[in-house]
Scaffold this active site. Sequence first.
Site, short mmCIF file in Angstrom:
data_model
loop_
_atom_site.label_atom_id
_atom_site.label_comp_id
_atom_site.label_asym_id
_atom_site.label_seq_id
_atom_site.Cartn_x
_atom_site.Cartn_y
_atom_site.Cartn_z
N SER A 73 -23.60 4.50 30.67
CA SER A 73 -22.84 5.74 30.80
C SER A 73 -21.80 5.87 29.69
CB SER A 73 -22.15 5.80 32.16
OG SER A 73 -21.27 4.70 32.29
N GLU A 283 -30.74 -2.50 37.70
CA GLU A 283 -29.65 -1.72 37.11
C GLU A 283 -28.31 -2.04 37.76
OE1 GLU A 283 -29.59 2.65 37.15
OE2 GLU A 283 -29.07 2.59 35.03
N ARG A 289 -23.24 1.37 44.18
CA ARG A 289 -22.64 0.06 44.42
C ARG A 289 -22.51 -0.33 45.89
NH1 ARG A 289 -18.68 -1.42 39.50
NH2 ARG A 289 -19.74 -0.19 37.92
#
Length: 340
Positions: A73, A283, A289
Amino acid sequence: MSLIIDCHGHYTVLPKGHDVWREEQKAAFSAGVSALPYPLISDDEIRDTIESNQLRLIKERGADLTIFSPRASAMAPHVGDAAVAKEWALRCNDLIARVVELFPDRFVGVCMLPQSPQADMANSIAELERCVDMGFVGCNLNPDPGGGHFRHPPLTDRYWYPFYEKMVELDVPAMIHVSGSCNPAMHATGGYYIAADTIAFMQLLEGDLFADFPSLRFIIPHGGGAVPYHWGRYRGLADMLKKPGLDTHLMNNIFFDTCVYHQPGIDLLADVIDNKNILFGSEMVGAVRGIDPTTGHYFDDTKRYVDALDISEAERHAIFEGNARRVFPRLDAQLRARGL
Ligand SMILES: [Zn+2]
Protein backbone atom coordinates in the site's frame (compact mmCIF):
# COMPACT_ATOMS: atom_id res chain seq x y z
CA MET A 1 7.01 -33.24 4.35
CA SER A 2 6.44 -30.13 2.35
CA LEU A 3 8.30 -26.95 2.82
CA ILE A 4 5.58 -24.38 3.47
CA ILE A 5 6.42 -21.46 1.18
CA ASP A 6 4.26 -18.36 1.60
CA CYS A 7 4.53 -16.57 -1.75
CA HIS A 8 2.92 -13.34 -0.55
CA GLY A 9 4.25 -11.48 2.49
CA HIS A 10 4.85 -7.76 2.92
CA TYR A 11 7.10 -5.90 5.34
CA THR A 12 4.26 -3.89 6.90
CA VAL A 13 5.59 -3.02 10.35
CA LEU A 14 8.79 -1.14 9.71
CA PRO A 15 11.52 0.64 11.64
CA LYS A 16 10.20 4.11 12.50
CA GLY A 17 13.05 5.95 10.81
CA HIS A 18 12.10 4.48 7.44
CA ASP A 19 8.51 5.75 7.61
CA VAL A 20 9.58 9.14 8.99
CA TRP A 21 12.04 9.55 6.13
CA ARG A 22 9.31 8.77 3.58
CA GLU A 23 7.19 11.61 4.99
CA GLU A 24 10.22 13.90 4.78
CA GLN A 25 10.84 12.79 1.22
CA LYS A 26 7.26 13.64 0.22
CA ALA A 27 7.39 17.00 2.01
CA ALA A 28 10.70 17.84 0.33
CA PHE A 29 9.24 17.05 -3.08
CA SER A 30 6.24 19.30 -2.40
CA ALA A 31 8.55 22.09 -1.24
CA GLY A 32 10.84 21.65 -4.25
CA VAL A 33 13.92 20.90 -2.13
CA SER A 34 16.18 17.85 -1.76
CA ALA A 35 15.15 15.13 0.68
CA LEU A 36 17.12 14.71 3.89
CA PRO A 37 19.62 11.86 3.95
CA TYR A 38 18.14 8.44 4.69
CA PRO A 39 18.58 7.59 8.40
CA LEU A 40 20.80 4.90 9.84
CA ILE A 41 18.66 1.91 10.80
CA SER A 42 20.28 -0.70 13.03
CA ASP A 43 20.07 -4.46 12.59
CA ASP A 44 18.40 -4.61 16.01
CA GLU A 45 15.56 -2.36 14.87
CA ILE A 46 14.96 -4.58 11.87
CA ARG A 47 15.22 -7.71 14.00
CA ASP A 48 12.67 -6.30 16.48
CA THR A 49 10.06 -5.48 13.83
CA ILE A 50 10.40 -8.91 12.22
CA GLU A 51 10.56 -10.98 15.38
CA SER A 52 7.50 -9.37 16.93
CA ASN A 53 5.39 -9.51 13.77
CA GLN A 54 6.09 -11.66 10.71
CA LEU A 55 8.36 -14.21 12.33
CA ARG A 56 6.10 -14.66 15.35
CA LEU A 57 3.10 -15.34 13.11
CA ILE A 58 5.05 -17.56 10.72
CA LYS A 59 6.10 -19.73 13.65
CA GLU A 60 2.60 -19.81 15.16
CA ARG A 61 0.97 -20.73 11.87
CA GLY A 62 3.55 -23.17 10.58
CA ALA A 63 5.02 -21.59 7.45
CA ASP A 64 8.72 -22.16 6.76
CA LEU A 65 9.68 -19.49 4.28
CA THR A 66 8.09 -16.23 3.15
CA ILE A 67 8.64 -14.57 -0.21
CA PHE A 68 8.87 -11.07 1.17
CA SER A 69 8.35 -7.71 -0.48
CA PRO A 70 7.93 -4.07 0.58
CA ARG A 71 4.60 -2.89 1.99
CA ALA A 72 2.34 -2.80 -1.06
CA SER A 73 0.00 0.00 0.00
CA ALA A 74 3.00 2.29 0.52
CA MET A 75 4.66 1.70 -2.86
CA ALA A 76 2.52 4.64 -4.01
CA PRO A 77 4.14 5.27 -7.40
CA HIS A 78 1.72 8.16 -7.97
CA VAL A 79 3.48 10.18 -5.25
CA GLY A 80 6.15 12.61 -6.42
CA ASP A 81 7.99 12.00 -9.68
CA ALA A 82 10.24 9.33 -11.18
CA ALA A 83 13.22 10.40 -9.04
CA VAL A 84 11.15 10.16 -5.85
CA ALA A 85 9.89 6.73 -6.91
CA LYS A 86 13.40 5.56 -7.72
CA GLU A 87 14.89 6.42 -4.35
CA TRP A 88 11.85 5.14 -2.43
CA ALA A 89 12.00 1.76 -4.21
CA LEU A 90 15.72 1.53 -3.57
CA ARG A 91 15.31 2.23 0.17
CA CYS A 92 12.40 -0.22 0.52
CA ASN A 93 14.19 -2.97 -1.39
CA ASP A 94 17.40 -2.47 0.56
CA LEU A 95 15.43 -3.03 3.78
CA ILE A 96 14.06 -6.30 2.39
CA ALA A 97 17.62 -7.34 1.50
CA ARG A 98 18.65 -6.67 5.11
CA VAL A 99 15.74 -8.75 6.46
CA VAL A 100 16.80 -11.63 4.22
CA GLU A 101 20.40 -11.25 5.36
CA LEU A 102 19.34 -11.36 9.03
CA PHE A 103 16.89 -14.26 8.58
CA PRO A 104 18.14 -16.18 5.54
CA ASP A 105 16.23 -19.36 6.40
CA ARG A 106 12.91 -17.57 6.76
CA PHE A 107 12.71 -14.92 4.04
CA VAL A 108 13.58 -14.49 0.39
CA GLY A 109 13.26 -11.13 -1.34
CA VAL A 110 10.87 -9.86 -3.99
CA CYS A 111 11.31 -6.25 -5.03
CA MET A 112 8.98 -3.34 -5.64
CA LEU A 113 9.66 -1.28 -8.75
CA PRO A 114 10.26 2.45 -9.17
CA GLN A 115 7.27 2.86 -11.46
CA SER A 116 5.86 6.34 -11.94
CA PRO A 117 2.79 7.49 -13.91
CA GLN A 118 4.75 9.51 -16.48
CA ALA A 119 7.78 7.20 -16.74
CA ASP A 120 8.72 4.31 -19.00
CA MET A 121 10.04 1.09 -17.47
CA ALA A 122 13.77 1.93 -17.69
CA ASN A 123 14.22 2.63 -13.96
CA SER A 124 12.24 -0.51 -13.14
CA ILE A 125 14.50 -2.61 -15.35
CA ALA A 126 17.58 -1.24 -13.61
CA GLU A 127 16.11 -1.82 -10.14
CA LEU A 128 15.05 -5.36 -11.00
CA GLU A 129 18.61 -6.13 -12.14
CA ARG A 130 20.07 -4.61 -8.99
CA CYS A 131 17.74 -6.62 -6.75
CA VAL A 132 18.26 -9.92 -8.57
CA ASP A 133 21.99 -9.33 -8.12
CA MET A 134 21.27 -9.12 -4.37
CA GLY A 135 19.47 -12.49 -4.45
CA PHE A 136 15.87 -11.42 -5.00
CA VAL A 137 13.74 -13.96 -6.86
CA GLY A 138 10.89 -11.88 -8.31
CA CYS A 139 9.13 -8.51 -8.38
CA ASN A 140 5.79 -6.84 -7.78
CA LEU A 141 4.56 -5.20 -10.97
CA ASN A 142 1.92 -2.49 -10.64
CA PRO A 143 -0.52 -2.40 -13.60
CA ASP A 144 -1.89 0.99 -12.46
CA PRO A 145 0.87 3.30 -11.20
CA GLY A 146 -1.63 6.17 -11.16
CA GLY A 147 -3.27 4.68 -8.07
CA GLY A 148 -6.89 3.82 -8.81
CA HIS A 149 -7.72 5.40 -12.16
CA PHE A 150 -6.45 2.71 -14.58
CA ARG A 151 -4.96 5.16 -17.07
CA HIS A 152 -1.95 2.96 -17.92
CA PRO A 153 -1.93 0.84 -21.07
CA PRO A 154 -3.05 -2.77 -20.57
CA LEU A 155 -0.45 -5.33 -19.54
CA THR A 156 -0.42 -6.63 -23.12
CA ASP A 157 0.72 -3.26 -24.52
CA ARG A 158 4.23 -2.83 -25.93
CA TYR A 159 4.84 -0.20 -23.23
CA TRP A 160 5.63 -3.12 -20.90
CA TYR A 161 7.66 -5.25 -23.32
CA PRO A 162 11.20 -4.05 -22.39
CA PHE A 163 10.43 -4.97 -18.80
CA TYR A 164 9.09 -8.39 -19.78
CA GLU A 165 12.23 -9.01 -21.82
CA LYS A 166 14.29 -8.38 -18.70
CA MET A 167 12.04 -10.66 -16.60
CA VAL A 168 12.48 -13.46 -19.12
CA GLU A 169 16.23 -12.90 -19.31
CA LEU A 170 16.53 -13.04 -15.50
CA ASP A 171 13.92 -15.84 -15.25
CA VAL A 172 11.89 -14.09 -12.53
CA PRO A 173 8.11 -13.90 -12.21
CA ALA A 174 6.05 -10.86 -11.24
CA MET A 175 3.18 -10.64 -8.85
CA ILE A 176 0.65 -8.22 -10.36
CA HIS A 177 0.09 -5.91 -7.41
CA VAL A 178 -1.41 -2.44 -7.18
CA SER A 179 -0.63 -0.05 -4.33
CA GLY A 180 -2.65 2.51 -2.39
CA SER A 181 -5.74 4.00 -3.97
CA CYS A 182 -5.89 7.75 -4.47
CA ASN A 183 -9.42 7.37 -5.82
CA PRO A 184 -11.89 7.88 -2.95
CA ALA A 185 -14.41 5.71 -4.80
CA MET A 186 -12.09 2.72 -4.45
CA HIS A 187 -11.20 1.27 -1.08
CA ALA A 188 -7.60 0.03 -1.37
CA THR A 189 -7.67 -3.55 -0.13
CA GLY A 190 -11.40 -4.23 -0.54
CA GLY A 191 -12.24 -2.57 -3.85
CA TYR A 192 -9.07 -1.62 -5.69
CA TYR A 193 -6.94 -4.73 -5.08
CA ILE A 194 -9.62 -7.21 -6.05
CA ALA A 195 -10.72 -5.12 -9.04
CA ALA A 196 -7.14 -4.78 -10.27
CA ASP A 197 -6.57 -8.54 -10.04
CA THR A 198 -9.68 -9.15 -12.11
CA ILE A 199 -8.88 -6.37 -14.60
CA ALA A 200 -5.34 -7.70 -15.09
CA PHE A 201 -6.65 -11.18 -15.89
CA MET A 202 -9.10 -9.79 -18.47
CA GLN A 203 -6.37 -7.65 -20.08
CA LEU A 204 -4.29 -10.78 -20.51
CA LEU A 205 -7.29 -12.71 -21.85
CA GLU A 206 -7.97 -10.05 -24.50
CA GLY A 207 -4.38 -10.04 -25.75
CA ASP A 208 -1.85 -12.64 -26.87
CA LEU A 209 1.02 -11.70 -24.60
CA PHE A 210 2.17 -15.23 -23.88
CA ALA A 211 2.51 -15.99 -27.58
CA ASP A 212 5.25 -13.34 -27.55
CA PHE A 213 6.62 -14.37 -24.12
CA PRO A 214 5.93 -18.09 -23.63
CA SER A 215 8.00 -18.29 -20.44
CA LEU A 216 6.71 -15.11 -18.77
CA ARG A 217 5.01 -15.84 -15.43
CA PHE A 218 2.55 -13.72 -13.44
CA ILE A 219 1.02 -14.38 -10.06
CA ILE A 220 -2.37 -12.75 -9.67
CA PRO A 221 -2.81 -12.39 -5.93
CA HIS A 222 -5.82 -12.40 -3.61
CA GLY A 223 -6.98 -15.69 -5.08
CA GLY A 224 -7.09 -14.22 -8.59
CA GLY A 225 -9.60 -11.53 -7.63
CA ALA A 226 -13.07 -12.42 -8.87
CA VAL A 227 -11.76 -14.68 -11.63
CA PRO A 228 -12.17 -18.19 -10.15
CA TYR A 229 -15.71 -17.38 -9.01
CA HIS A 230 -16.57 -16.21 -12.54
CA TRP A 231 -14.52 -18.83 -14.38
CA GLY A 232 -17.42 -19.65 -16.70
CA ARG A 233 -17.68 -16.00 -17.75
CA TYR A 234 -13.99 -15.89 -18.67
CA ARG A 235 -14.10 -19.20 -20.53
CA GLY A 236 -17.12 -17.88 -22.39
CA LEU A 237 -15.39 -14.58 -23.18
CA ALA A 238 -12.34 -16.42 -24.51
CA ASP A 239 -14.71 -18.32 -26.79
CA MET A 240 -16.50 -15.12 -27.91
CA LEU A 241 -13.22 -13.32 -28.55
CA LYS A 242 -11.96 -16.27 -30.64
CA LYS A 243 -9.14 -16.99 -28.23
CA PRO A 244 -7.84 -20.47 -27.48
CA GLY A 245 -9.09 -22.17 -24.32
CA LEU A 246 -7.86 -20.60 -21.11
CA ASP A 247 -5.73 -23.64 -20.27
CA THR A 248 -3.37 -22.94 -23.16
CA HIS A 249 -4.07 -19.22 -23.69
CA LEU A 250 -3.26 -18.15 -20.11
CA MET A 251 -2.85 -20.90 -17.60
CA ASN A 252 0.68 -21.96 -18.49
CA ASN A 253 1.71 -18.45 -17.39
CA ILE A 254 -0.72 -17.23 -14.74
CA PHE A 255 -0.89 -18.39 -11.14
CA PHE A 256 -3.23 -17.49 -8.27
CA ASP A 257 -2.33 -17.36 -4.59
CA THR A 258 -4.45 -18.52 -1.65
CA CYS A 259 -5.05 -15.09 -0.09
CA VAL A 260 -8.76 -15.80 0.21
CA TYR A 261 -9.84 -15.44 3.79
CA HIS A 262 -12.45 -18.14 4.29
CA GLN A 263 -12.79 -21.88 3.70
CA PRO A 264 -15.58 -21.81 1.07
CA GLY A 265 -13.48 -19.41 -1.04
CA ILE A 266 -10.43 -21.67 -0.92
CA ASP A 267 -12.60 -24.72 -1.63
CA LEU A 268 -13.92 -22.98 -4.74
CA LEU A 269 -10.43 -21.90 -5.83
CA ALA A 270 -9.06 -25.44 -5.57
CA ASP A 271 -12.13 -26.90 -7.22
CA VAL A 272 -12.20 -24.56 -10.22
CA ILE A 273 -8.54 -23.80 -10.83
CA ASP A 274 -6.04 -26.52 -11.68
CA ASN A 275 -3.89 -27.06 -8.60
CA LYS A 276 -0.71 -26.57 -10.64
CA ASN A 277 -1.74 -22.89 -10.86
CA ILE A 278 -2.21 -22.29 -7.11
CA LEU A 279 0.53 -21.01 -4.80
CA PHE A 280 0.16 -20.85 -1.06
CA GLY A 281 0.07 -17.25 0.21
CA SER A 282 -1.28 -15.32 3.18
CA GLU A 283 -0.46 -11.63 2.56
CA MET A 284 0.36 -11.06 6.15
CA VAL A 285 0.70 -8.92 8.07
CA GLY A 286 -1.73 -6.65 6.42
CA ALA A 287 -4.94 -6.61 4.51
CA VAL A 288 -7.30 -8.09 7.09
CA ARG A 289 -5.96 -8.36 10.61
CA GLY A 290 -8.88 -9.55 12.75
CA ILE A 291 -10.25 -12.87 13.96
CA ASP A 292 -13.16 -14.52 12.17
CA PRO A 293 -15.86 -14.86 14.86
CA THR A 294 -17.35 -17.87 13.08
CA THR A 295 -14.10 -19.87 13.32
CA GLY A 296 -12.14 -18.22 16.11
CA HIS A 297 -9.09 -18.02 13.85
CA TYR A 298 -7.41 -15.11 12.11
CA PHE A 299 -8.91 -14.45 8.68
CA ASP A 300 -5.43 -14.40 7.11
CA ASP A 301 -4.30 -17.69 8.68
CA THR A 302 -4.66 -19.25 5.26
CA LYS A 303 -2.62 -22.40 5.89
CA ARG A 304 -5.46 -23.96 7.85
CA TYR A 305 -7.80 -23.57 4.84
CA VAL A 306 -5.34 -25.34 2.55
CA ASP A 307 -4.79 -28.04 5.20
CA ALA A 308 -8.56 -28.60 5.22
CA LEU A 309 -8.91 -28.96 1.43
CA ASP A 310 -10.19 -32.29 0.22
CA ILE A 311 -7.27 -32.91 -2.16
CA SER A 312 -4.48 -35.46 -2.43
CA GLU A 313 -1.22 -34.98 -0.54
CA ALA A 314 0.58 -34.59 -3.87
CA GLU A 315 -1.71 -31.68 -4.75
CA ARG A 316 -1.24 -30.11 -1.32
CA HIS A 317 2.53 -30.43 -1.73
CA ALA A 318 2.27 -28.62 -5.07
CA ILE A 319 0.33 -25.74 -3.48
CA PHE A 320 2.66 -25.43 -0.49
CA GLU A 321 5.99 -25.98 -2.19
CA GLY A 322 6.25 -27.46 -5.66
CA ASN A 323 4.45 -24.73 -7.60
CA ALA A 324 6.41 -21.94 -5.90
CA ARG A 325 9.70 -23.64 -6.78
CA ARG A 326 8.56 -23.92 -10.41
CA VAL A 327 7.35 -20.31 -10.66
CA PHE A 328 10.40 -18.92 -8.82
CA PRO A 329 13.35 -20.89 -10.30
CA ARG A 330 15.84 -18.65 -8.50
CA LEU A 331 14.25 -19.63 -5.21
CA ASP A 332 14.44 -23.28 -6.19
CA ALA A 333 18.15 -22.87 -6.96
CA GLN A 334 18.77 -21.20 -3.59
CA LEU A 335 16.93 -23.99 -1.76
CA ARG A 336 18.80 -26.69 -3.67
CA ALA A 337 22.09 -25.03 -2.79
CA ARG A 338 21.05 -25.45 0.86
CA GLY A 339 20.24 -29.10 0.33
CA LEU A 340 16.46 -28.50 0.44
ZN1 LIG B 1 -0.04 -7.97 -1.20
